[in-house]
Design a protein around this motif. Structure first.
Motif, PDB file in Angstrom:
ATOM      1  N   TYR A 109       0.830  -1.205   0.000  1.00 17.36           N
ATOM      2  CA  TYR A 109       0.000   0.000   0.000  1.00 17.36           C
ATOM      3  C   TYR A 109       0.866   1.258   0.000  1.00 17.36           C
ATOM      4  O   TYR A 109       0.554   2.241  -0.679  1.00 17.36           O
ATOM      5  CB  TYR A 109      -0.945   0.014   1.190  1.00 17.36           C
ATOM      6  CG  TYR A 109      -1.706   1.325   1.316  1.00 17.36           C
ATOM      7  CD1 TYR A 109      -2.448   1.820   0.241  1.00 17.36           C
ATOM      8  CD2 TYR A 109      -1.658   2.072   2.482  1.00 17.36           C
ATOM      9  CE1 TYR A 109      -3.130   3.026   0.334  1.00 17.36           C
ATOM     10  CE2 TYR A 109      -2.341   3.285   2.591  1.00 17.36           C
ATOM     11  CZ  TYR A 109      -3.070   3.747   1.511  1.00 17.36           C
ATOM     12  OH  TYR A 109      -3.736   4.942   1.597  1.00 17.36           O
ATOM     13  N   ALA A 110       1.967   1.239   0.747  1.00 19.37           N
ATOM     14  CA  ALA A 110       2.871   2.393   0.765  1.00 19.37           C
ATOM     15  C   ALA A 110       3.406   2.667  -0.644  1.00 19.37           C
ATOM     16  O   ALA A 110       3.494   3.830  -1.069  1.00 19.37           O
ATOM     17  CB  ALA A 110       4.019   2.151   1.734  1.00 19.37           C
ATOM     18  N   ALA A 111       3.754   1.600  -1.371  1.00 15.45           N
ATOM     19  CA  ALA A 111       4.248   1.773  -2.746  1.00 15.45           C
ATOM     20  C   ALA A 111       3.142   2.271  -3.660  1.00 15.45           C
ATOM     21  O   ALA A 111       3.357   3.163  -4.500  1.00 15.45           O
ATOM     22  CB  ALA A 111       4.813   0.449  -3.263  1.00 15.45           C
ATOM     23  N   ASP A 112       1.946   1.710  -3.520  1.00 18.29           N
ATOM     24  CA  ASP A 112       0.816   2.137  -4.354  1.00 18.29           C
ATOM     25  C   ASP A 112       0.457   3.594  -4.085  1.00 18.29           C
ATOM     26  O   ASP A 112       0.156   4.355  -5.013  1.00 18.29           O
ATOM     27  CB  ASP A 112      -0.406   1.258  -4.082  1.00 18.29           C
ATOM     28  CG  ASP A 112      -0.252  -0.149  -4.632  1.00 18.29           C
ATOM     29  OD1 ASP A 112       0.666  -0.367  -5.450  1.00 18.29           O
ATOM     30  OD2 ASP A 112      -1.032  -1.022  -4.240  1.00 18.29           O
ATOM     31  N   LYS A 113       0.464   3.961  -2.821  1.00 23.96           N
ATOM     32  CA  LYS A 113       0.112   5.339  -2.460  1.00 23.96           C
ATOM     33  C   LYS A 113       1.107   6.320  -3.086  1.00 23.96           C
ATOM     34  O   LYS A 113       0.713   7.394  -3.584  1.00 23.96           O
ATOM     35  CB  LYS A 113       0.089   5.509  -0.944  1.00 23.96           C
ATOM     36  CG  LYS A 113      -0.440   6.859  -0.460  1.00 23.96           C
ATOM     37  CD  LYS A 113      -0.525   6.899   1.058  1.00 23.96           C
ATOM     38  CE  LYS A 113      -1.154   8.206   1.522  1.00 23.96           C
ATOM     39  NZ  LYS A 113      -0.417   9.396   1.041  1.00 23.96           N
ATOM     40  N   ASP A 114       2.359   5.956  -3.075  1.00 29.37           N
ATOM     41  CA  ASP A 114       3.375   6.811  -3.688  1.00 29.37           C
ATOM     42  C   ASP A 114       3.131   6.935  -5.191  1.00 29.37           C
ATOM     43  O   ASP A 114       3.225   8.036  -5.764  1.00 29.37           O
ATOM     44  CB  ASP A 114       4.763   6.224  -3.418  1.00 29.37           C
ATOM     45  CG  ASP A 114       5.871   7.097  -3.982  1.00 29.37           C
ATOM     46  OD1 ASP A 114       6.019   8.240  -3.521  1.00 29.37           O
ATOM     47  OD2 ASP A 114       6.584   6.622  -4.889  1.00 29.37           O
ATOM     48  N   THR A 115       2.793   5.816  -5.842  1.00 29.83           N
ATOM     49  CA  THR A 115       2.515   5.832  -7.275  1.00 29.83           C
ATOM     50  C   THR A 115       1.310   6.709  -7.589  1.00 29.83           C
ATOM     51  O   THR A 115       1.328   7.515  -8.532  1.00 29.83           O
ATOM     52  CB  THR A 115       2.259   4.401  -7.789  1.00 29.83           C
ATOM     53  OG1 THR A 115       3.422   3.600  -7.583  1.00 29.83           O
ATOM     54  CG2 THR A 115       1.892   4.402  -9.260  1.00 29.83           C
ATOM     55  N   ILE A 116       0.248   6.565  -6.791  1.00 34.06           N
ATOM     56  CA  ILE A 116      -0.974   7.347  -7.024  1.00 34.06           C
ATOM     57  C   ILE A 116      -0.713   8.829  -6.797  1.00 34.06           C
ATOM     58  O   ILE A 116      -1.121   9.682  -7.598  1.00 34.06           O
ATOM     59  CB  ILE A 116      -2.106   6.840  -6.116  1.00 34.06           C
ATOM     60  CG1 ILE A 116      -2.512   5.407  -6.516  1.00 34.06           C
ATOM     61  CG2 ILE A 116      -3.318   7.772  -6.191  1.00 34.06           C
ATOM     62  CD1 ILE A 116      -3.483   4.760  -5.565  1.00 34.06           C
TER      63      ILE A 116
END
Length: 349
Positions: free
Chosen positions: A38-45
């Motif tokens: 989720y931390a990686a996805d949040k950064d991408t978003i």
């Protein structure tokens, strides 16, 4: 000749078994830690929202997404103010997911329908990845992995969880026939972390652990009755008007308890509505009060109340323009919103 056929059959069988064995031994995509992903996805978003702009047709709400080039003056999705970016919290797999989304139009609040997470929706949509593809001739910054220009029906219990949490914030519109035309429908866009999408289940068009974008138009809603007891599932949930409509409705769907724990972390508790305490939620229970009389029997109309103007054979949960009487309580009160309806009152029998 028969022996040749037997030999060929054995050879084919062995080839098939070898292929199956090879497929079974192939390594699946490993499941990653939800918090880390989720931390990686949040950064991408977050980066996508800051480095891309969207073009919205004000009539059809068709949307395209384009990367802002160096020196570009377009306002990013995050910074533009015409369609403010909203945020809602969803708790799943122990993670407090924040879902950015935009309401281009909420829909027909007065005459449309708002779905719960167990209803069916008629929706046109487009799914977009957050990966730029410079060699794509149409729009190098947008790859559509799934598109339904004309609306299609889905059961919200059978789609990815991100849809169930966002689409319940919108209303359907109205439509005319010959030809079928939808107007005033809810329209928006959601930016989903992979944990609320397909996570490690990649497809031909979607890589595993991909955060995704969906634009959508909510054209129609069908309220479902999971247990066939004559009471719509949307009416078999706990309600709390003080709770924000933006937080999730669980599978039940039930009312939300919105609170914080001792460490200040957000906690959303979603109790099931189980009137008789038998462990079966009312929306799946054909005898909601456990009095051994089926709910649909307790909602049958008095014959005198069946007219050409009010033709239903059962009282609705609440009065409607065509049905002036809702399910009564034991004393014959058909209209008071807080009445204890007879199918929820075991003392009626």
């Amino acid at each position: 000749m028969n022996n040749i056929y037997k030999i060929l059959s054995v050879v084919v069988f062995c080839i098939v078994m070898a292929a199956c064995s090879k497929n079974n031994n192939s390594d699946p995509v490993p499941i990653r830690d939800y918090a880390t992903q989720y931390a990686a996805d949040k950064d991408t978003i977050d980066k996508y929202l800051s480095t891309h702009y969207m073009t919205v047709d004000p009539t059809t709400f068709d949307v395209t997404f384009t990367k802002i080039l160096s020196g570009g003056t377009q306002q990013s999705i995050k910074d533009q103010t015409q369609y403010p970016l909203k945020d809602t919290v969803v708790i799943q797999d122990g993670i407090n997911y924040h879902i950015p989304f935009i309401k281009f139009r909420e829909g027909d609040v007065a005459n449309g329908k708002r779905p719960t997470q167990v209803d069916s929706i008629h929706v046109a949509y487009k799914g977009v990845t957050m990966t730029d593809h410079p060699n794509t001739p149409v729009n190098p910054n947008e790859i559509d992995f799934d598109v339904a220009v004309n609306p299609v029906w889905f059961k919200l219990q059978e789609v990815i969880s991100g849809w169930t949490h966002i689409l319940t914030n919108f209303h359907s519109g109205t439509y005319t026939t010959n030809p079928t035309t939808f107007v005033n429908y809810g329209a928006g866009v959601m930016f989903l972390p992979s944990g609320l999408g397909y996570y490690n289940n990649g497809t031909t068009n979607i890589n595993s652990y991909s955060p995704l974008i969906f634009t959508f138009k909510l054209c129609e809603v069908h309220y479902r009755d999971q247990d066939g007891d004559g009471i719509l599932s949307k009416d078999e949930r706990k309600l709390d008007p003080t709770i924000s409509p933006l937080i999730r409705w669980k599978e039940n769907p039930a009312g939300n308890t919105y609170k914080f724990d001792s460490d200040g972390n957000l906690v959303i508790d979603v109790p099931f509505l189980d009137t008789d305490g038998d462990g079966i939620a009312d929306m799946y229970d054909t005898d909601d009060d456990g009095d051994h009389v089926l709910t649909r029997v307790e909602t049958v109309k008095d014959p005198a109340d069946i007219t050409l103007a009010s033709p239903l054979g059962h009282y609705p949960f609440n009065p409607t323009p065509t049905e002036p009487k809702g399910v009564p309580n034991c004393s014959g009160d058909f209209t008071t919103p807080t009445r204890l309806r007879k199918y929820l009152d075991p003392s009626c029998h």
